[in-house]
Design an enzyme around this catalytic site. Structure first.
Site, short mmCIF file in Angstrom:
data_model
loop_
_atom_site.label_atom_id
_atom_site.label_comp_id
_atom_site.label_asym_id
_atom_site.label_seq_id
_atom_site.Cartn_x
_atom_site.Cartn_y
_atom_site.Cartn_z
N SER A 198 0.80 -1.22 0.00
CA SER A 198 0.00 0.00 0.00
C SER A 198 0.84 1.28 0.00
O SER A 198 2.06 1.25 -0.07
CB SER A 198 -0.95 0.03 1.20
OG SER A 198 -0.23 0.20 2.40
N GLY A 215 5.81 -2.14 1.01
CA GLY A 215 5.88 -3.41 0.31
C GLY A 215 6.65 -3.29 -0.99
O GLY A 215 7.62 -2.53 -1.10
N ALA A 216 6.22 -4.05 -2.00
CA ALA A 216 6.93 -4.10 -3.28
C ALA A 216 7.07 -2.72 -3.92
O ALA A 216 8.06 -2.43 -4.60
CB ALA A 216 6.22 -5.05 -4.23
N ALA A 217 6.09 -1.85 -3.71
CA ALA A 217 6.14 -0.50 -4.28
C ALA A 217 7.35 0.29 -3.80
O ALA A 217 7.82 1.20 -4.48
CB ALA A 217 4.86 0.26 -3.94
N THR A 240 -1.83 0.81 -6.23
CA THR A 240 -1.92 0.20 -4.91
C THR A 240 -3.16 0.75 -4.23
O THR A 240 -3.99 1.40 -4.87
CB THR A 240 -0.63 0.44 -4.09
OG1 THR A 240 -0.66 -0.40 -2.93
CG2 THR A 240 -0.43 1.88 -3.71
N TYR A 241 -3.29 0.51 -2.94
CA TYR A 241 -4.42 1.04 -2.18
C TYR A 241 -3.88 1.93 -1.06
O TYR A 241 -2.71 1.86 -0.69
CB TYR A 241 -5.29 -0.09 -1.63
CG TYR A 241 -4.57 -0.98 -0.66
CD1 TYR A 241 -4.65 -0.75 0.72
CD2 TYR A 241 -3.79 -2.04 -1.11
CE1 TYR A 241 -3.96 -1.57 1.61
CE2 TYR A 241 -3.11 -2.86 -0.22
CZ TYR A 241 -3.20 -2.62 1.13
OH TYR A 241 -2.52 -3.41 2.02
#
Length: 124
Positions: free
Chosen positions: A25, A73-75, A57-58
């Site tokens: 997120s 995270g991955a972002a 993403t959110y």
């Protein structure tokens, strides 16, 4: 016909954190979310002005008035603290709604305070 239109945008926010070891997120200062009309858990597109990366993403709310813009995270692999980003929320509406709707556009200062809020974008 249903159209996907700009709902709200935070323009040129500064990334304050990138947390790789998080579920995912983007964390956004709650004040900025409200100014742009972005809701908790809403899907957003993020565009990194520094490197051109685009991702979706959110949103999770961050502490009010903190200026936090944290990719989780991955972002976190696609941005760096200090990068300028555009955070965009879209909404689906019919053509009549789309013609009448005015998106909230929040222009940011370098310290993630609000510079200006408008309900339109103009290149004139």
């Amino acid at each position: 016909m249903i159209l996907t239109m700009l709902k709200g945008k935070i323009h040129r926010a500064t990334v304050t954190q990138a947390e790789l070891n998080y579920v995912g997120s983007i964390t956004i200062d709650k004040t900025l979310m409200e100014a742009a009309g972005i809701l908790e858990n809403e899907k957003v597109q993020i565009v990194d002005i520094n490197n051109g990366a685009r991702l979706e993403t959110y949103v999770i709310p961050g502490k009010r008035e903190s200026g936090v813009i944290c990719l989780n995270g991955a972002a976190a692999r696609l941005v760096q603290p200090g990068d300028k980003v555009i955070i965009i929320a879209y909404a689906q509406m019919n053509e009549d709604e789309a013609r009448k709707y005015k998106p909230s556009v929040v222009f940011m200062n370098d310290d993630n305070t609000i510079k200006e809020i408008t309900n339109y974008e103009s290149n004139e």
